[in-house]
Motif scaffolding. Structure first.
Motif, short mmCIF file in Angstrom:
data_model
loop_
_atom_site.label_atom_id
_atom_site.label_comp_id
_atom_site.label_asym_id
_atom_site.label_seq_id
_atom_site.Cartn_x
_atom_site.Cartn_y
_atom_site.Cartn_z
N PRO A 1 0.83 -1.21 0.00
CA PRO A 1 0.00 0.00 0.00
C PRO A 1 0.87 1.27 0.00
CG PRO A 1 -0.77 -1.57 1.65
CD PRO A 1 0.56 -2.08 1.16
N PHE A 2 0.40 2.29 -0.68
CA PHE A 2 1.07 3.58 -0.65
C PHE A 2 0.02 4.67 -0.82
CE2 PHE A 2 0.57 3.45 -5.14
CZ PHE A 2 0.71 4.75 -5.62
N SER A 3 0.36 5.88 -0.47
CA SER A 3 -0.57 7.00 -0.50
C SER A 3 -0.17 7.98 -1.59
CB SER A 3 -0.61 7.72 0.85
OG SER A 3 -1.00 6.83 1.87
N VAL A 4 -1.17 8.49 -2.30
CA VAL A 4 -0.93 9.51 -3.31
C VAL A 4 -0.38 10.76 -2.62
CG1 VAL A 4 -2.04 11.07 -4.94
CG2 VAL A 4 -2.67 8.66 -4.90
N GLY A 5 0.66 11.32 -3.21
CA GLY A 5 1.28 12.50 -2.63
C GLY A 5 2.36 12.21 -1.62
N ASP A 6 2.60 10.91 -1.34
CA ASP A 6 3.65 10.53 -0.40
C ASP A 6 5.00 10.69 -1.08
OD1 ASP A 6 5.28 9.50 1.49
OD2 ASP A 6 4.36 7.52 1.57
N GLY A 7 5.85 11.54 -0.54
CA GLY A 7 7.14 11.79 -1.17
C GLY A 7 8.08 10.61 -1.16
N THR A 8 7.77 9.59 -0.35
CA THR A 8 8.65 8.42 -0.27
C THR A 8 8.25 7.32 -1.24
OG1 THR A 8 7.31 7.35 1.45
CG2 THR A 8 9.01 8.90 2.16
N SER A 9 7.24 7.57 -2.09
CA SER A 9 6.73 6.51 -2.95
C SER A 9 7.41 6.48 -4.31
CB SER A 9 5.22 6.67 -3.14
OG SER A 9 4.92 7.93 -3.72
N ALA A 10 8.67 6.83 -4.36
CA ALA A 10 9.46 6.70 -5.59
C ALA A 10 10.89 6.34 -5.21
CB ALA A 10 9.41 7.98 -6.41
N ARG A 11 11.03 5.27 -4.42
CA ARG A 11 12.36 4.90 -3.92
C ARG A 11 12.75 3.48 -4.26
NH1 ARG A 11 12.44 7.50 2.22
NH2 ARG A 11 12.35 9.68 1.59
N GLY A 12 11.86 2.71 -4.85
CA GLY A 12 12.19 1.32 -5.17
C GLY A 12 13.34 1.24 -6.17
N GLN A 13 14.15 0.20 -6.03
CA GLN A 13 15.31 0.05 -6.90
C GLN A 13 15.06 -0.91 -8.06
OE1 GLN A 13 19.18 0.52 -5.29
NE2 GLN A 13 18.46 0.32 -3.21
N ARG A 14 13.80 -1.37 -8.20
CA ARG A 14 13.42 -2.20 -9.34
C ARG A 14 11.98 -1.87 -9.74
NH1 ARG A 14 15.63 -6.72 -11.16
NH2 ARG A 14 13.62 -7.77 -11.33
N SER A 15 11.62 -2.23 -10.97
CA SER A 15 10.24 -2.09 -11.45
C SER A 15 9.75 -3.47 -11.85
CB SER A 15 10.18 -1.13 -12.64
OG SER A 15 10.64 0.15 -12.27
N ASP A 16 9.50 -4.30 -10.86
CA ASP A 16 9.14 -5.70 -11.10
C ASP A 16 7.62 -5.85 -11.12
OD1 ASP A 16 9.02 -8.41 -11.35
OD2 ASP A 16 10.36 -8.87 -9.69
N LEU A 17 7.01 -5.51 -12.24
CA LEU A 17 5.56 -5.61 -12.36
C LEU A 17 5.11 -7.06 -12.40
CD1 LEU A 17 2.77 -4.36 -12.82
CD2 LEU A 17 3.29 -4.25 -15.26
N GLY A 18 5.89 -7.94 -13.01
CA GLY A 18 5.53 -9.36 -13.10
C GLY A 18 5.33 -9.98 -11.73
#
Length: 738
Positions: A129-146
């Protein structure tokens, strides 16, 4: 809420309703056609005909009135927002992709007020879960959609009716060239269509290092090939770019290891470099390119690689003053270990000896001190000086270089004897400054104590992993030693493992006999006895089959080489290190610490610039539970973390923090990958500006209480239809129609 509506009779199948409507329409069309042949009374024929058709339809459909209390349940929709580091990159028209993602999710929620929207973020592993507008929601080091979609399919919750993915399309999984069948499997994993929304159409003007690959493992003193892939996109003009590879070091500026020239064509280039690392352990390698004019994201022009450099064999230089029992025992052990490549020199003839023969008639060669300590010193992992006098053999002029070698990452063991430590002329020298103990070289100072003694264990010595192999063989028992070199107080950062039972230092502390310590990037050991051979040839050695000597040196040399078996703790980063994001270090002590001890962590920047040293302390709460220690946000660069538990030895862990890492290596968005995923799974695709084009499932209506009442009895509709048909027939006859 209560509702009332009209419907057809429940006993009619759908096909019957459709057939009745079609026949009614066809009859009306035929009536209109027949009206052309009438002679008079056209309006009466038309009105009665229409009423008769309507009555017939009602007689077939038999309408009912339904009164119900209904609830509207919105479809369950899972919105997967990309929370990887790439969402912090610029988006179309200004702002970041993260802000565009949040705006898109807000519009989706507003456009489907009845939908039960679950908002999750994906980066690595299961969605969270994450919240819209949360400044910490762009820190993941991968984009593993699968992995995120497969995790949704295994959740015990209600399956979603649809999944909406909001991303820039720069994904790690599925990959760029994933076949349609693989994309379709993702939809099958959740049994629902996957809708996709691309946050970005065009990438920024950017030159970057997109990938650095090394062929095979990194081994000390062995050339390591690197392949550097470079990209240039967003209309940026690139021609030839210089590529450099440097090692970040604590003892000085970065060392240039290799350089190359990249010829960029069609926005791509590859350069092959070869680097050689002289020291084993964790090393930080910086690979960078020059920033071309107009480059909007210079942060990805430099990549920091953390390499765990292994040793093919531990290369040891063993220099001894004379062939004593202790020297022979150590040399035999070094030679017997297949993982050790030892180069040994013994002084068999001193400069004062008179051989009574011409030089050309002598078989013994002079000690090659200049060649060893000026040319070949960097090729050794460790240097052992055992009972060796520095003055007669010209080693004094090389002591500054030997001290720099230790601080740069080399290992040093000084073993006692009549010609070692103070007696060997090391007090007050640069080499004496890198020993873990001080040496008193003042006039009249005692150099050695020849009285026999049994070394005493210290508390750190009993718990230190470096002596765990020895304790496993001999327990707490140690052999009686034939004397000791007089050593001073332990230096800051050093740890005393054995002490003299009666002698003390100038400060009144028990005199160290065995001490270890970190010196810059390297390590050193002071062993102030020349009786180590007694672990083999003594009463204790007889009871333990002589295994104590090898166990002692296995631990000492292993600790010197940072073998994980002999470290008091293992330190790693919980989720890597991203610049300006607080990193968390996870510490595992494997039972080498006890509850209540203080864990001290000191972090310094390798180049000693821009960041003040960080000091963190924490009290250990359990014996075996991992410890997590949070650090403040760190700028881009290489760092060294030193951990001390209680009064034990130090564990070191180097790490690097990057601005974006792999997520910023390629800043181009990939909307076509999102489009292909939507098409393969039966979903719809749209850009951020066309969110309303996404076709979300409609809500479901659930009736809690339902009453069905006929509008009129069936015979009423039949009687009305018969009456109107008769009237229509009468009007047709009057109008001249049969």
């Amino acid at each position: 809420m209560p509702t009332t509506r009209l419907a057809t009779s429940n006993d009619l199948p759908a096909w019957a309703i459709v057939a009745a409507c079609i026949l009614a329409v066809a009859s009306l069309v035929l009536l209109i056609v027949e009206m052309r042949r009438r002679e008079r009374g056209g309006m009466g024929i038309l009105v009665t005909g229409v009423l008769a058709l309507l009555a017939l339809a009602l007689a077939v459909l038999r309408p009912v009135r339904i009164a119900a209390r209904e609830s509207v349940i919105g479809a369950r929709v899972v919105v997967l927002g990309d929370t990887s580091r790439s969402m912090a990159l610029p988006s179309d028209g200004g702002g970041t992709r993260q802000k565009t993602r949040d705006d898109v999710i807000a519009q989706l929620t507003k456009a489907a007020p009845d939908a039960r929207v679950m908002q999750l973020g994906f980066s690595d592993g299961a969605p969270k879960p994450f919240s819209v507008g949360d400044g910490t929601s762009a820190r993941g080091q991968r984009s593993d959609l699968g992995s995120a979609i497969r995790a949704l399919g295994t959740m015990p919750d209600e399956r979603p009716a649809a999944v909406v993915v909001v991303s820039d399309g720069r994904l790690d999984d599925p990959q760029e060239d994933a076949p349609r069948a693989l994309l379709k499997e993702l939809g099958n994993a959740i049994h629902a269509p996957i809708h996709t929304i691309a946050t970005t159409k065009e990438g920024p003007a950017d030159a970057s290092i997109r990938r650095v690959a090394n062929a095979g493992a990194a081994v000390a003193h062995v050339p390591l090939p690197l392949k550097v892939d470079i990209g240039c996109s967003g209309g940026l003009s690139c021609d030839k770019l210089t590529v450099t590879a440097r090692e970040l070091r604590e003892d000085g500026p970065p060392a240039l290891l290799a350089t190359g020239l990249a010829d960029v064509k069609d926005g791509k280039a590859s350069v092959d470099l070869t680097v050689t690392l002289d020291r084993a352990g964790v090393r930080i390698l910086e690979v960078g390119i020059e920033s071309p004019t107009g480059d909007t994201i210079p942060e990805n022009n430099r990549r920091l690689l953390t390499l765990n450099v292994a040793r093919e064999r531990v290369r040891v230089l063993h220099v001894a003053g004379q062939p004593t029992n202790d020297v022979r025992a150590l040399r035999q052990w070094l030679k017997s270990d297949a993982s050790v490549d030892v180069v040994a020199f013994f002084i068999l003839r001193t400069p004062a000896d008179d051989p009574r023969a011409a030089q050309e008639d002598l078989a013994l060669i002079p000690f090659p001190v200049d060649e060893l300590f000026s040319v070949h010193l960097p090729s050794f992992d460790a240097v052992v000086l055992q009972d060796f006098d520095a003055q007669p053999y010209g080693l004094e002029r090389h002591l500054p270089a030997l001290a720099r070698y230790v601080r740069a990452g080399g290992g040093l063991i000084m073993v006692g004897g009549p010609n070692s430590f103070v007696a060997g002329g090391y007090a007050g020298t640069p080499l004496g400054g890198v020993l873990p103990v001080s040496l008193d070289g003042t006039s009249g100072a005692t150099a050695a104590d020849t009285a026999p003694f049994v070394p005493a264990w210290t508390e750190p010595g009993r718990s230190a992993p470096v002596l765990a192999p020895l304790r496993a063989v001999v327990g707490d028992e140690l052999p009686s030693m034939p004397g000791a070199n007089v050593l001073g107080d332990v230096r800051t950062g050093g740890v005393v493992l054995w002490t003299h039972p009666t002698r003390t230092t100038k400060t009144g502390a028990p005199m160290p006999v065995l001490a270890i310590g970190d010196q810059g990037d390297g390590r050193s050991i002071a062993l102030g006895i020349d009786g180590g051979w007694l672990f083999e040839f003594s009463e204790l050695g007889a009871r333990t089959a002589g295994r104590g000597h090898g166990a002692l040196w296995d631990g000492l040399l292993g600790w010197l080489m940072r073998d994980p078996r002999f470290e008091p703790a293992q330190v790693d980063l919980r989720e890597g290190c991203i610049a300006d994001v607080p990193p968390i270090l996870r510490i595992r002590t494997a039972g080498h610490a006890t509850k209540g001890e203080t864990v001290v962590l000191d972090v310094t920047r390798l180049d000693k610039s821009g960041v003040a040293p960080i000091h963190v302390e924490k009290v250990r709460e359990g014996d075996d539970a991992p410890i997590e220690m949070a650090l403040p946000p760190l700028p881009t660069g290489g760092y060294s973390a030193r951990l001390r538990i209680g009064t034990g030895p130090t564990t070191r862990r180097d790490f690097a923090c990057e601005a974006g890492g792999d997520e910023w290596a390629d800043t181009r968005p990939d909307p076509e990958r999102l489009r292909a995923l939507a098409e393969a799974t039966g979903g719809s695709f749209a850009f951020a500006s066309d969110v309303r084009d996404i076709r979300l499932p409609k809500p479901t209506v659930v009736s809690a209480e339902r009453h069905v009442v006929p509008v009129a009895p069936p015979w009423t509709w039949t009687l009305l239809a018969a009456t109107l048909l008769g009237a229509h027939w009468f009007m047709r006859r009057r109008g001249g129609l049969s």
